[in-house]
Design a protein around this motif. Structure first.
Motif, PDB file in Angstrom:
ATOM      1  N   ASP A  14       0.818  -1.222   0.000  1.00  0.00           N
ATOM      2  CA  ASP A  14       0.000   0.000   0.000  1.00  0.00           C
ATOM      3  C   ASP A  14       0.845   1.263   0.000  1.00  0.00           C
ATOM      4  O   ASP A  14       0.515   2.262   0.651  1.00  0.00           O
ATOM      5  CB  ASP A  14      -0.956   0.009   1.203  1.00  0.00           C
ATOM      6  N   GLY A  15       1.935   1.222  -0.740  1.00  0.00           N
ATOM      7  CA  GLY A  15       2.776   2.408  -0.873  1.00  0.00           C
ATOM      8  C   GLY A  15       3.806   2.580   0.212  1.00  0.00           C
ATOM      9  O   GLY A  15       4.530   3.578   0.220  1.00  0.00           O
ATOM     10  N   ALA A  16       3.915   1.618   1.142  1.00  0.00           N
ATOM     11  CA  ALA A  16       4.920   1.730   2.200  1.00  0.00           C
ATOM     12  C   ALA A  16       6.328   1.518   1.657  1.00  0.00           C
ATOM     13  O   ALA A  16       7.301   1.985   2.251  1.00  0.00           O
ATOM     14  CB  ALA A  16       4.640   0.723   3.317  1.00  0.00           C
ATOM     15  N   VAL A  17       6.441   0.806   0.535  1.00  0.00           N
ATOM     16  CA  VAL A  17       7.729   0.581  -0.120  1.00  0.00           C
ATOM     17  C   VAL A  17       7.594   1.024  -1.575  1.00  0.00           C
ATOM     18  O   VAL A  17       6.766   0.485  -2.313  1.00  0.00           O
ATOM     19  CB  VAL A  17       8.163  -0.894  -0.047  1.00  0.00           C
ATOM     20  N   GLY A  25      19.974   7.497 -13.518  1.00  0.00           N
ATOM     21  CA  GLY A  25      20.167   6.063 -13.361  1.00  0.00           C
ATOM     22  C   GLY A  25      20.394   5.559 -11.962  1.00  0.00           C
ATOM     23  O   GLY A  25      20.589   4.352 -11.757  1.00  0.00           O
ATOM     24  N   HIS A  26      20.376   6.421 -10.951  1.00  0.00           N
ATOM     25  CA  HIS A  26      20.515   5.958  -9.581  1.00  0.00           C
ATOM     26  C   HIS A  26      19.216   5.311  -9.104  1.00  0.00           C
ATOM     27  O   HIS A  26      18.123   5.676  -9.542  1.00  0.00           O
ATOM     28  CB  HIS A  26      20.887   7.109  -8.650  1.00  0.00           C
ATOM     29  N   GLY A  27      19.351   4.355  -8.199  1.00  0.00           N
ATOM     30  CA  GLY A  27      18.180   3.691  -7.659  1.00  0.00           C
ATOM     31  C   GLY A  27      17.533   4.497  -6.545  1.00  0.00           C
ATOM     32  O   GLY A  27      18.184   5.293  -5.864  1.00  0.00           O
ATOM     33  N   TYR A  28      16.231   4.276  -6.359  1.00  0.00           N
ATOM     34  CA  TYR A  28      15.474   4.970  -5.315  1.00  0.00           C
ATOM     35  C   TYR A  28      14.620   3.959  -4.577  1.00  0.00           C
ATOM     36  O   TYR A  28      13.937   3.136  -5.182  1.00  0.00           O
ATOM     37  CB  TYR A  28      14.584   6.046  -5.935  1.00  0.00           C
ATOM     38  N   LEU A  29      14.685   4.012  -3.238  1.00  0.00           N
ATOM     39  CA  LEU A  29      13.873   3.135  -2.394  1.00  0.00           C
ATOM     40  C   LEU A  29      13.337   3.965  -1.235  1.00  0.00           C
ATOM     41  O   LEU A  29      14.107   4.436  -0.395  1.00  0.00           O
ATOM     42  CB  LEU A  29      14.711   1.967  -1.856  1.00  0.00           C
ATOM     43  N   ALA A  30      12.031   4.161  -1.198  1.00  0.00           N
ATOM     44  CA  ALA A  30      11.395   4.870  -0.085  1.00  0.00           C
ATOM     45  C   ALA A  30      10.692   3.854   0.803  1.00  0.00           C
ATOM     46  O   ALA A  30       9.980   2.976   0.304  1.00  0.00           O
ATOM     47  CB  ALA A  30      10.400   5.900  -0.600  1.00  0.00           C
ATOM     48  N   ILE A  31      10.901   3.986   2.103  1.00  0.00           N
ATOM     49  CA  ILE A  31      10.196   3.159   3.085  1.00  0.00           C
ATOM     50  C   ILE A  31       9.490   4.128   4.015  1.00  0.00           C
ATOM     51  O   ILE A  31      10.129   4.864   4.766  1.00  0.00           O
ATOM     52  CB  ILE A  31      11.167   2.254   3.864  1.00  0.00           C
ATOM     53  N   THR A  32       8.172   4.165   3.934  1.00  0.00           N
ATOM     54  CA  THR A  32       7.420   5.213   4.620  1.00  0.00           C
ATOM     55  C   THR A  32       6.934   4.816   6.008  1.00  0.00           C
ATOM     56  O   THR A  32       6.508   5.670   6.773  1.00  0.00           O
ATOM     57  CB  THR A  32       6.204   5.648   3.783  1.00  0.00           C
ATOM     58  N   ARG A  33       6.977   3.522   6.333  1.00  0.00           N
ATOM     59  CA  ARG A  33       6.617   3.098   7.685  1.00  0.00           C
ATOM     60  C   ARG A  33       7.216   1.728   7.957  1.00  0.00           C
ATOM     61  O   ARG A  33       7.616   1.006   7.044  1.00  0.00           O
ATOM     62  CB  ARG A  33       5.108   3.072   7.889  1.00  0.00           C
ATOM     63  N   LEU A  34       7.279   1.369   9.235  1.00  0.00           N
ATOM     64  CA  LEU A  34       7.846   0.088   9.654  1.00  0.00           C
ATOM     65  C   LEU A  34       6.850  -0.653  10.538  1.00  0.00           C
ATOM     66  O   LEU A  34       7.213  -1.251  11.545  1.00  0.00           O
ATOM     67  CB  LEU A  34       9.172   0.317  10.391  1.00  0.00           C
ATOM     68  N   ALA A  35       5.607  -0.628  10.151  1.00  0.00           N
ATOM     69  CA  ALA A  35       4.545  -1.314  10.895  1.00  0.00           C
ATOM     70  C   ALA A  35       3.278  -1.304  10.056  1.00  0.00           C
ATOM     71  O   ALA A  35       3.192  -0.597   9.052  1.00  0.00           O
ATOM     72  CB  ALA A  35       4.290  -0.636  12.246  1.00  0.00           C
ATOM     73  N   GLY A  36       2.307  -2.121  10.488  1.00  0.00           N
ATOM     74  CA  GLY A  36       0.987  -2.073   9.880  1.00  0.00           C
ATOM     75  C   GLY A  36       0.820  -2.873   8.616  1.00  0.00           C
ATOM     76  O   GLY A  36      -0.090  -2.608   7.831  1.00  0.00           O
ATOM     77  N   PHE A  37       1.671  -3.882   8.402  1.00  0.00           N
ATOM     78  CA  PHE A  37       1.570  -4.687   7.185  1.00  0.00           C
ATOM     79  C   PHE A  37       0.694  -5.926   7.369  1.00  0.00           C
ATOM     80  O   PHE A  37       0.209  -6.498   6.396  1.00  0.00           O
ATOM     81  CB  PHE A  37       2.960  -5.118   6.715  1.00  0.00           C
ATOM     82  N   ALA A  38       0.536  -6.372   8.609  1.00  0.00           N
ATOM     83  CA  ALA A  38      -0.255  -7.577   8.896  1.00  0.00           C
ATOM     84  C   ALA A  38      -0.554  -7.615  10.386  1.00  0.00           C
ATOM     85  O   ALA A  38       0.036  -6.871  11.182  1.00  0.00           O
ATOM     86  CB  ALA A  38       0.491  -8.839   8.463  1.00  0.00           C
ATOM     87  N   GLU A  39      -1.471  -8.509  10.772  1.00  0.00           N
ATOM     88  CA  GLU A  39      -1.863  -8.629  12.181  1.00  0.00           C
ATOM     89  C   GLU A  39      -0.777  -9.295  13.016  1.00  0.00           C
ATOM     90  O   GLU A  39      -0.523  -8.905  14.146  1.00  0.00           O
ATOM     91  CB  GLU A  39      -3.170  -9.420  12.300  1.00  0.00           C
ATOM     92  N   LEU A  47       6.145 -10.264   4.617  1.00  0.00           N
ATOM     93  CA  LEU A  47       5.666  -9.342   3.588  1.00  0.00           C
ATOM     94  C   LEU A  47       6.694  -8.247   3.295  1.00  0.00           C
ATOM     95  O   LEU A  47       6.944  -7.910   2.127  1.00  0.00           O
ATOM     96  CB  LEU A  47       4.341  -8.710   4.023  1.00  0.00           C
ATOM     97  N   LEU A  48       7.293  -7.685   4.343  1.00  0.00           N
ATOM     98  CA  LEU A  48       8.288  -6.643   4.132  1.00  0.00           C
ATOM     99  C   LEU A  48       9.531  -7.208   3.456  1.00  0.00           C
ATOM    100  O   LEU A  48      10.096  -6.585   2.544  1.00  0.00           O
ATOM    101  CB  LEU A  48       8.663  -5.966   5.450  1.00  0.00           C
ATOM    102  N   ALA A  49       9.958  -8.394   3.877  1.00  0.00           N
ATOM    103  CA  ALA A  49      11.129  -9.022   3.257  1.00  0.00           C
ATOM    104  C   ALA A  49      10.895  -9.253   1.771  1.00  0.00           C
ATOM    105  O   ALA A  49      11.772  -8.971   0.937  1.00  0.00           O
ATOM    106  CB  ALA A  49      11.460 -10.332   3.962  1.00  0.00           C
ATOM    107  N   ASP A  50       9.724  -9.744   1.411  1.00  0.00           N
ATOM    108  CA  ASP A  50       9.407  -9.990  -0.006  1.00  0.00           C
ATOM    109  C   ASP A  50       9.412  -8.682  -0.796  1.00  0.00           C
ATOM    110  O   ASP A  50       9.929  -8.622  -1.919  1.00  0.00           O
ATOM    111  CB  ASP A  50       8.045 -10.678  -0.138  1.00  0.00           C
ATOM    112  N   ALA A  51       8.831  -7.623  -0.211  1.00  0.00           N
ATOM    113  CA  ALA A  51       8.779  -6.332  -0.903  1.00  0.00           C
ATOM    114  C   ALA A  51      10.184  -5.760  -1.101  1.00  0.00           C
ATOM    115  O   ALA A  51      10.504  -5.231  -2.173  1.00  0.00           O
ATOM    116  CB  ALA A  51       7.912  -5.351  -0.116  1.00  0.00           C
TER     117      ALA A  51
END
Length: 334
Positions: A14-17, A25-39, A47-51
C-alpha cells in the motif's frame, strides 16, 4: 503518490515501499513506515522481506541507491533491523539500550541492538539515506544501522525519539507512553531530542520538477574532480574566516563559505575525502546556529568554531582510515 521523475516505479504494501530509477540512473527506495503490514509479526516480516527483495532485485545494477526515510515515523524495531540486514556485511552493533539505576542519575547497559547480514550478502552499491525532522523511532534505529554499514546520511537531523515507550492505560481509557530507556549509538552518544546528525546537510521543499535533497545525494556520487578541488580550496582561502568579522560583513562570506565547503566535500578525491567531510559537515551543522545568531560569532560556542579549523585530530583519524593529510595532498597535486 509517485515521485516526479521516477522511472519504472514499483509500489508495495500500500505504498509503504516505493522503488524505481531516478534521473541519471541511480536507484530509489522509499520506506514510509515500519509497521501495519499484517496482524501477526511473522506475516508482517515476511511481507516486508518480499517487498524489499523484489525492489532491491530490480535495482542491483544501479551505480548508487538512495533510501528515503524522510516521512518514516517509525514502527517495529525488528522491521528496521530486517531492512538493515540487506546492507551490512557482518554482525553489527547498531546501538545500546541503557536503563536508569533507581534513585540515581546513573545509567547502565541493558543490551545491544545487533543486526546480522543475510547469507546472500549485502546490497552491492553505495547507499545514501535521506532523513529529516519526521524520521522517528524505529526509522532512526534504521538510520543508525545504515550509517554503521557505511551509508552517507543526507538531509536534516532526525526527530530525536529513539527511546522505546512504556505504555500504560489510564483510568479514563487513554494510553500514556513514557520513555523508559536510553538508546545510545555505537560510540555511546545519546541523540534523544537533538536528533541524529547528517553527513551532508540538504534542505528544501520538493516540487513537481525537482527534489533538492535527492539532488544533493546523487550529486555526491559524481566523479571526484581533483582540479576543481584545488580551485575550491584557493577560493576558500580568499573568502577567509567569516567568524572573525562583524555580522554585517560576515553574512555573505558565511553563505559563500558554506557553498564552497559543500562543493569541496563533493569533489574531493578519495585520499582525503573523510577529512574534508569532517570539516564540511561540522560547518554545515553549525551554520543554522550561526544564521540564527545573526552571524554574530560572539553568540556562538568558541570551541565549536575553533574545532572547524583544527585539523590534527582529523588528520590522525584519516590516517587510521588510510588517508593522507590534506596539506600533503595539496602540496603534491595543487
Amino acid at each position: 503518490g509517485e515521485l516526479p521523475g521516477l522511472t519504472g516505479p514499483r509500489l508495495a504494501l500500500d505504498g509503504a515501499v516505493v522503488s524505481g530509477l531516478l534521473p541519471g540512473g541511480h536507484g530509489y527506495l522509499a520506506i514510509t513506515r515500519l509497521a501495519g503490514f499484517a496482524e501477526d509479526r511473522d506475516t508482517e516480516e515476511r511481507l516486508l522481506a518480499d517487498a524489499l527483495d523484489d525492489a532491491l532485485g530490480s535495482l542491483a545494477e544501479v551505480p548508487g541507491l538512495v533510501i528515503d526515510l524522510r516521512t518514516n515515523r517509525g514502527g517495529r524495531e525488528s522491521l528496521a533491523l530486517l531492512v538493515a540486514s540487506r546492507f551490512v556485511t557482518a554482525d553489527t552493533v547498531v546501538a545500546t539500550r541503557e536503563v536508569r539505576v533507581g534513585g540515581t542519575d546513573r545509567y547502565v547497559g541493558a543490551g545491544d541492538v545487533v543486526v546480522s547480514p543475510l547469507p546472500t550478502g549485502a546490497f552491492p552499491v553505495s547507499v545514501a539515506v535521506l532523513t529529516g525532522p519526521a524520521t522517528a523511532g524505529a526509522a532512526e534505529l534504521l538510520v543508525l544501522a545504515l550509517g554503521e554499514a557505511g551509508a552517507m546520511l543526507v538531509g536534516e537531523r532526525t526527530a530525536g525519539s529513539l527511546s522505546p515507550l512504556l505504555v500504560r492505560e489510564l483510568p479514563n481509557g487513554w494510553n500514556l507512553g513514557l520513555s523508559h530507556q536510553r538508546v545510545v549509538d555505537s560510540e555511546g552518544t545519546w541523540w534523544e531530542v537533538v536528533g541524529l546528525p547528517v553527513d551532508l546537510l540538504a534542505e528544501g521543499v520538493a516540487t513537481a520538477d525537482h527534489d533538492p535533497v535527492i539532488e544533493a545525494a546523487t550529486a555526491f556520487w559524481s566523479p571526484d574532480d581533483p582540479a576543481r578541488f584545488c580551485e575550491v580550496t584557493r577560493e576558500l582561502e580568499e573568502v577567509g574566516d567569516p567568524f572573525s568579522l562583524p555580522p554585517e560583513q560576515a553574512e555573505p562570506l558565511a553563505r559563500r563559505f558554506l557553498d564552497l565547503i559543500t562543493e569541496a566535500h563533493r569533489v574531493a578525491p578519495p585520499e582525503i575525502r573523510r577529512q574534508v567531510g569532517l570539516v564540511a559537515t561540522g560547518y554545515a551543522d553549525l551554520f543554522p546556529d550561526y544564521e540564527a545568531a545573526g552571524f554574530d560569532a560572539t553568540r556562538l560556542d568558541d570551541e565549536r568554531i575553533a574545532a572547524l579549523f583544527r585539523d590534527d585530530e582529523d588528520i590522525q583519524a584519516a590516517r587510521d582510515q588510510g588517508e593522507i593529510p590534506i596539506e600533503d595532498w595539496e602540496a603534491a597535486n595543487c
